[in-house]
Design a protein around this motif. Sequence first.
Motif, mmCIF file in Angstrom:
data_model
loop_
_atom_site.group_PDB
_atom_site.id
_atom_site.type_symbol
_atom_site.label_atom_id
_atom_site.label_comp_id
_atom_site.label_asym_id
_atom_site.label_seq_id
_atom_site.Cartn_x
_atom_site.Cartn_y
_atom_site.Cartn_z
ATOM 1 N N ARG A 163 -9.315 -3.292 8.890
ATOM 2 C CA ARG A 163 -8.311 -2.934 7.885
ATOM 3 C C ARG A 163 -8.966 -2.221 6.708
ATOM 4 O O ARG A 163 -8.480 -1.186 6.232
ATOM 5 C CB ARG A 163 -7.572 -4.180 7.402
ATOM 6 N N GLU A 164 -10.082 -2.771 6.227
ATOM 7 C CA GLU A 164 -10.787 -2.150 5.106
ATOM 8 C C GLU A 164 -11.202 -0.720 5.443
ATOM 9 O O GLU A 164 -11.046 0.195 4.630
ATOM 10 C CB GLU A 164 -12.022 -2.983 4.749
ATOM 11 N N HIS A 165 -11.721 -0.524 6.654
ATOM 12 C CA HIS A 165 -12.209 0.803 7.039
ATOM 13 C C HIS A 165 -11.066 1.794 7.233
ATOM 14 O O HIS A 165 -11.148 2.938 6.776
ATOM 15 C CB HIS A 165 -13.050 0.695 8.313
ATOM 16 N N PHE A 166 -10.006 1.379 7.923
ATOM 17 C CA PHE A 166 -8.888 2.296 8.149
ATOM 18 C C PHE A 166 -8.239 2.700 6.826
ATOM 19 O O PHE A 166 -7.879 3.866 6.634
ATOM 20 C CB PHE A 166 -7.848 1.655 9.065
ATOM 21 N N LEU A 167 -8.082 1.744 5.918
ATOM 22 C CA LEU A 167 -7.438 2.053 4.648
ATOM 23 C C LEU A 167 -8.333 2.883 3.738
ATOM 24 O O LEU A 167 -7.852 3.708 2.961
ATOM 25 C CB LEU A 167 -7.025 0.762 3.933
ATOM 26 N N ALA A 219 1.140 0.451 -2.290
ATOM 27 C CA ALA A 219 -0.257 0.094 -2.545
ATOM 28 C C ALA A 219 -1.131 1.341 -2.394
ATOM 29 O O ALA A 219 -0.966 2.105 -1.439
ATOM 30 C CB ALA A 219 -0.709 -0.989 -1.570
ATOM 31 N N PRO A 220 -2.054 1.590 -3.316
ATOM 32 C CA PRO A 220 -2.870 2.812 -3.264
ATOM 33 C C PRO A 220 -3.575 3.024 -1.933
ATOM 34 O O PRO A 220 -3.651 4.155 -1.436
ATOM 35 C CB PRO A 220 -3.876 2.606 -4.407
ATOM 36 N N GLU A 221 -4.080 1.941 -1.318
ATOM 37 C CA GLU A 221 -4.790 2.116 -0.051
ATOM 38 C C GLU A 221 -3.844 2.525 1.074
ATOM 39 O O GLU A 221 -4.222 3.286 1.974
ATOM 40 C CB GLU A 221 -5.547 0.837 0.327
ATOM 41 N N LEU A 255 8.066 -2.727 -0.593
ATOM 42 C CA LEU A 255 7.588 -1.787 -1.605
ATOM 43 C C LEU A 255 6.177 -2.134 -2.070
ATOM 44 O O LEU A 255 5.373 -1.238 -2.345
ATOM 45 C CB LEU A 255 8.545 -1.757 -2.794
ATOM 46 N N ALA A 256 5.869 -3.422 -2.161
ATOM 47 C CA ALA A 256 4.517 -3.814 -2.558
ATOM 48 C C ALA A 256 3.493 -3.255 -1.580
ATOM 49 O O ALA A 256 2.409 -2.809 -1.978
ATOM 50 C CB ALA A 256 4.412 -5.336 -2.633
#
Length: 225
Positions: A36-40, A116-118, A111-112
Amino acid sequence: MTDSPSSETGPDSGSTTTRASPRGEARRKRQLEVAREHFLEHGFAATSINEIARQAGGSLATLYRNFGNKDGLFLAVMQQEAQTVWSVMDHEANETRSVEEALEDFGMAMLALALAPELIRLFRGLAFESGRNPQLGKLFLDNGPKLTRQRLAGYLSRQVAQGHLPPTGLGQEPLAAANLLTGMLLNPLHVDALLGCPPDTASPEQLRPHVRRCVRVFLAGFGAS
C-alpha cells in the motif's frame, strides 16, 4: 527501482486458497501494508515487487504465493481500501441508525479516502498509466469505486426490502441510485483535488454539511420522508 518482466509476472497467476498459519497471516498483512505504501507513493508502474518483498520480510516466492503477481497484489490493496469505506456500514442489520445517518457515515468515510493526498496521487498516476494499460484501469475501477457502488446498491436494495425506503422511483434502480449519490458526494471536491486545487473545506467538521446536504437531497429524490 524496476523489476524484470519475469519478476513482475511471478511463477503463478493466482494466490493460494490454503489457510495460512498465524505467522503466515501476519506476513501477508505486512506485505499488504508495505505494498500500500509503495503503490500510493510511487504509483503502479514504478512500484517494485522485489522491493516490497525485501521490506516486508520473507521471500519473493511467499509474496507470489499469497498474491500471484503484481496485479494480484494491487487488487488486494484496492479491495482493502474499499473495505475501509464500507466498514462503517458492515453491520447495518444490527444498527439503530436511520438510513440517513448510515448514508452520512458512508459519505464521510468515502470522502476521507478519496480526498487523501496519497489517493489523489494514485488516481493521477492511474489515469496516465491506464492510457497504455487499460486493464490496469479496469482492475482499479472494478475493485475500488465500482465495488463500493455495487455494495451501496445492495444496501439500498435491502432498505427497500425492509420498508425503510420506498420501492418506487430510485428504489427500482438501486445501482443507478448508488451512482447518483456517490457522484453528488464526490463532485466537485474530487475533481478539484485531482487538478491540484484541494478544497479548503476538507476537514471532517467542514465536510459534514456537504455530505448531509447530498444525502438529504438524495433521499428526497428517492421519495423518502
